[in-house]
Design a protein around this motif. Structure first.
Motif, mmCIF file in Angstrom:
data_model
loop_
_atom_site.group_PDB
_atom_site.id
_atom_site.type_symbol
_atom_site.label_atom_id
_atom_site.label_comp_id
_atom_site.label_asym_id
_atom_site.label_seq_id
_atom_site.Cartn_x
_atom_site.Cartn_y
_atom_site.Cartn_z
ATOM 1 N N LEU A 48 -2.370 2.198 -5.436
ATOM 2 C CA LEU A 48 -3.096 1.195 -4.571
ATOM 3 C C LEU A 48 -2.118 0.211 -4.473
ATOM 4 O O LEU A 48 -2.253 -0.533 -3.233
ATOM 5 C CB LEU A 48 -4.484 0.721 -5.844
ATOM 6 N N MET A 49 -1.124 0.238 -5.535
ATOM 7 C CA MET A 49 -0.186 -1.063 -5.556
ATOM 8 C C MET A 49 0.611 -0.893 -3.921
ATOM 9 O O MET A 49 1.371 -1.572 -3.333
ATOM 10 C CB MET A 49 0.681 -0.864 -6.759
ATOM 11 N N TYR A 50 0.932 0.971 -3.609
ATOM 12 C CA TYR A 50 1.934 1.011 -3.110
ATOM 13 C C TYR A 50 0.956 0.837 -1.931
ATOM 14 O O TYR A 50 1.722 0.116 -0.335
ATOM 15 C CB TYR A 50 2.531 2.340 -2.632
ATOM 16 N N CYS A 51 -0.066 1.343 -1.180
ATOM 17 C CA CYS A 51 -1.348 1.310 -0.426
ATOM 18 C C CYS A 51 -1.166 -0.419 -0.151
ATOM 19 O O CYS A 51 -1.125 -0.787 1.182
ATOM 20 C CB CYS A 51 -3.021 1.338 -0.961
ATOM 21 N N TYR A 52 -1.341 -1.464 -0.888
ATOM 22 C CA TYR A 52 -1.616 -2.841 -0.870
ATOM 23 C C TYR A 52 0.218 -3.721 0.229
ATOM 24 O O TYR A 52 -0.663 -4.083 0.683
ATOM 25 C CB TYR A 52 -1.626 -3.748 -2.152
ATOM 26 N N PHE A 53 0.747 -3.226 -0.455
ATOM 27 C CA PHE A 53 1.937 -3.790 -0.116
ATOM 28 C C PHE A 53 2.132 -2.563 1.417
ATOM 29 O O PHE A 53 3.265 -3.857 2.391
ATOM 30 C CB PHE A 53 3.286 -3.006 -0.855
ATOM 31 N N THR A 54 2.046 -1.774 1.499
ATOM 32 C CA THR A 54 2.024 -0.770 2.912
ATOM 33 C C THR A 54 1.590 -1.984 3.892
ATOM 34 O O THR A 54 1.219 -2.403 4.873
ATOM 35 C CB THR A 54 1.407 0.486 2.978
ATOM 36 N N ALA A 55 -0.003 -1.841 3.791
ATOM 37 C CA ALA A 55 -1.189 -2.808 4.087
ATOM 38 C C ALA A 55 -0.206 -4.303 4.223
ATOM 39 O O ALA A 55 -0.597 -5.143 5.506
ATOM 40 C CB ALA A 55 -2.178 -3.270 3.667
ATOM 41 N N PHE A 56 0.334 -4.967 3.888
ATOM 42 C CA PHE A 56 0.559 -6.449 4.171
ATOM 43 C C PHE A 56 1.910 -6.114 5.633
ATOM 44 O O PHE A 56 2.201 -7.112 5.472
ATOM 45 C CB PHE A 56 1.652 -6.840 2.990
#
Lengths: 161, 477, 106
Positions: free
Chosen positions: C10-18
């Motif tokens: 999830l953390m990687y997903c969030y930063f990808t989203a940023f």
């Protein structure tokens, strides 16, 4: 923890790339984003891809951007000043949006309910690339040929009529 | 044959670029013609022993994970037909010999890319070959560097890249669930956890990406610009086959082999397809530019294919595959006619034309065939495929969609008749009096394509049993 | 592979989203063609990050590295083609470029 820090730096670099005024600085910001991504990739156990990212994305793509910018030499500095003064306002929404999305994401509960596959450690990247993904390699060869045609055709000076 | 369809274009490309100087430039048309004819022949006799033998020999060097079924076979046949047409048009339409040489190379590259798309059995390889095709087309659109063409190319490249990013994101998430990228393992992972919202979202994102590539309605912004601004042979290639392979065929293949006909997927397809049918048909009514009108008509017809796929029934999918075949043929024919008219009169605005049938009899007659097939008039091929799709909608209980599809068919007939009346029928305008047929390439191409359209309509039962049903069995075993 | 890695994913997903949001914003808010290219590059960076992270979490970096290498090669070709088109746009509209930029609304 260090990875989280690197990811934050990555986001900040992307932010700077978008927000900075001059195109050259923006390109440098992109290269910097790429470098941070390279470090993350090294830390995530993907050294070969990291080398590609470093040499191709940080090196070659920056060269492409800089040469396009300098060959096109789009606007005089005065025009740049005028344009960016008018448009800078719009770019200030980005950090706000990012913060809002970040806060929003903290409250969203993502339902992660699919079982993850249990698979043993895969092969080494060289084995995978050369033995298992031959079709992709052929695709790469063909696309590089296409790219060679594209560069030969599009970067050439147009004939005077 | 599977690995040959990648290697043969590569070899043709090498032959085309042998350092022979001017000789090769002059001969390039004939080399490419020979290559496409050879490839068509290869498709039809893939069971011959010599070919199987050479294949085993090749596979001992590179083990490619590919396979060919009847649907891939049909699509590759269409790729070859449209590429040959585009080659014939290019011989007349691109005057500059350097540009023509580059364009011929790009057709070969694009055909290699499309062959790769049709044989790939891995979602990432599929992406690679979609990009190969797309890059060849970006360059081909921008080839002559006219301002409008550059703008169209830029829009195409931008939206196509965004679609690519969407597809890759979805691939990453699906990969997280499956641990591999081949169709089979993705399918089994989706069967285990098909109801997970995250995976459904990933599938949705992927389908949106393919909608962009195929130019379906919420995402069709690039398509009319790219079609109408591209040089004539490029728009033949792009409209005839490239958007269909990279958007529609891929969608068919993935829905059948990976995503499965879930209710949510079918609803998205039905809704998007119907929207495309309506918006495309009504937008086509108001166009003045010949090629732009055809572009909107394309959007509308592609909508029928998607709706047929969205029924999820055996009948609907067969109709979708048959309409895919027909649309590739008759839309290519209409674009060839538009190119011929543009070549001989220099005009694209339909209001300034009139009565061209008397001066360009072959173009006029073949465009009537294409029109009737496109509008769904019996006994031409387009009638059968549309009827099958509408029956499939009705049988599966989607009455509203079926009614909309029938009404849109009437609108289709209307805008095509308006086009025909403005361009070909009536009295010749005095300023167009000296018009002649544009050249043998156009005539040959349009006669062959018209023959295929009429033949597929008259021999409909045979074509349906021997081409469409086996192709469907590739999707619905 | 244990459930422990969900938060990581999830953390990687969030930063990808940023990174995605930054790239999309860059494309939408500008009228300059080169900035649009930079926005696309940022999007591709996001995808690269996601793929590498997924490979790391699944302990299958062999496959994802192969995918990312292919992705990078394709990315370069697309960007070079796009650069060529932008360059041609500038050459064709040599004297009218800011007008042309205004015409190309996005």
């Amino acid at each position: 923890m260090l990875n989280t820090g690197l990811l934050i730096i990555l986001s900040l670099a992307a932010l700077w790339t978008v927000m900075t005024r001059s195109l050259i600085k923006s390109t440098i910001g992109l290269a910097f984003t790429s470098i941070v991504l390279t470090i993350i990739m090294f830390r995530l156990n993907s050294p070969l891809a990291a080398v590609f990212e470093l040499s191709v994305c940080t090196g070659l793509i920056t060269v492409i951007f800089v040469s396009t910018i300098s060959l096109a030499s789009p606007l005089t500095p005065k025009e740049v000043e005028l344009l960016s003064a008018a448009r800078l306002k719009r770019f200030w929404y980005l950090p706000v949006i990012l913060v809002l999305v970040g806060v929003g994401l903290l409250f969203v509960k993502v339902p992660l309910d699919f079982p993850l596959p249990h698979n043993p450690a895969g092969h080494d990247v060289r084995t995978v690339l050369w033995n298992e993904r031959v079709l992709d390699l052929f695709g790469q060869v063909i696309i590089l040929l296409a790219g060679a045609f594209g560069v030969a055709v599009l970067f050439k000076e147009r004939k005077k009529k | 044959m599977p690995s040959l369809v990648i290697l043969v274009p590569l070899i043709a490309l090498l032959i085309l670029n042998l350092p022979l100087g001017e000789v090769m430039r002059k001969a390039s048309f004939w080399v490419a013609l020979g290559f496409f004819i050879f490839q068509t022949v290869l498709l039809f006799c893939h069971h011959f022993r010599c070919i199987c033998g050479s294949e085993r020999f090749i596979n001992s060097f590179f083990g490619m994970d590919v396979s060919v079924d009847h649907l891939s076979f049909m699509v590759m046949f269409l790729v070859n037909i449209v590429a040959l047409t585009s080659l014939l048009v290019a011989r007349h339409a691109i005057k500059d010999s350097d540009a023509r040489f580059n364009f011929i190379n790009l057709i070969v590259i694009a055909s290699a890319g499309m062959n790769g798309v049709t044989v790939a059995k891995d979602i990432f390889s599929l992406y690679v070959f979609l990009e190969v095709t797309a890059v060849a087309l970006f360059i081909a659109i921008a080839l002559q560097r006219e301002p409008r063409a550059l703008e169209g190319a830029f829009k195409y490249i931008l939206l196509s890249s965004i679609a690519t990013v969407m597809m890759l994101t979805s691939i990453a998430v699906l990969f997280f669930a499956a641990g591999d990228t081949s169709f089979a393992s993705l399918k089994s992972a989706l069967q285990v956890s098909g109801k997970s919202p995250v995976l459904l979202a990933a599938i949705g994102v992927f389908i949106c990406g393919l909608f962009i590539k195929g130019g379906l309605v919420p995402f069709h912004g690039w398509l009319p610009d790219a079609y109408s601004a591209a040089p004539a042979p490029v728009s033949v290639l792009l409209a005839g086959i490239v958007t269909k392979v990279s958007g529609i065929y891929t969608l068919m293949r993935l829905v059948a082999a990976v995503f499965g006909f879930k209710a949510a997927v079918c609803d998205v397809l039905l809704f998007g397809g119907t929207l495309s049918i309506l918006v495309g048909a009504f937008a086509a009514l108001g166009q003045k530019d010949f090629k732009r009108m055809l572009a909107y008509s394309s959007i509308s017809q592609v909508g029928y294919i998607i709706v047929g796929l969205g029924t999820g029934t055996a009948l609907g999918i067969a109709g979708a595959i048959f309409h895919f075949f027909n649309h590739a043929i008759f839309k290519t024919l209409l674009f060839v006619n538009a190119a011929a008219v543009e070549e001989s009169t220099g005009l694209r605005n339909m209001n300034k034309m009139g009565g061209l049938s008397s001066r360009m009899p072959v173009t006029g007659a073949t465009s009537v065939m294409a029109l009737l097939s496109n509008a769904g008039i019996p006994p031409l091929a387009g009638f059968w495929s549309k009827v099958i799709i509408i029956i499939a909608l009705w049988v599966s209980g989607r009455y509203a969609y079926a009614v909309i599809a029938i009404l849109a068919a009437v609108v289709t007939l209307a805008y095509l008749l308006i086009m025909q009346r403005k361009v070909f029928f009536g009295n010749i305008r005095p300023e167009l009096d000296g018009t002649k047929e544009a050249g043998p390439g156009y005539v040959i191409a349009s006669v062959v394509l018209a023959a295929i359209t009429v033949g597929a309509g008259i021999f409909f039962p045979y074509v349906f049993d021997h081409v469409i049903i086996p192709a469907r069995s590739a999707l619905l075993p | 592979m244990t459930q422990v890695s969900w938060p990581m994913f999830l953390m990687y997903c969030y930063f990808t989203a940023f990174v995605f949001i930054a790239g999309i914003y860059c494309i939408l808010a500008t009228r300059r063609l080169i900035r649009i290219m930079i926005g696309l590059e940022l999007l591709t960076k996001g995808v690269t990050l996601l793929l590498i992270a997924v490979g790391y979490l699944m302990n299958n970096t062999g496959l994802t590295q192969a995918l990312v290498i292919t992705l990078i090669v394709i990315e370069v070709v697309v960007i070079a083609t796009m650069g060529g088109i932008v360059l041609s746009v500038y050459r064709v509209h040599n004297s009218l470029e800011s007008k042309y930029l205004r015409k190309l609304k996005w």
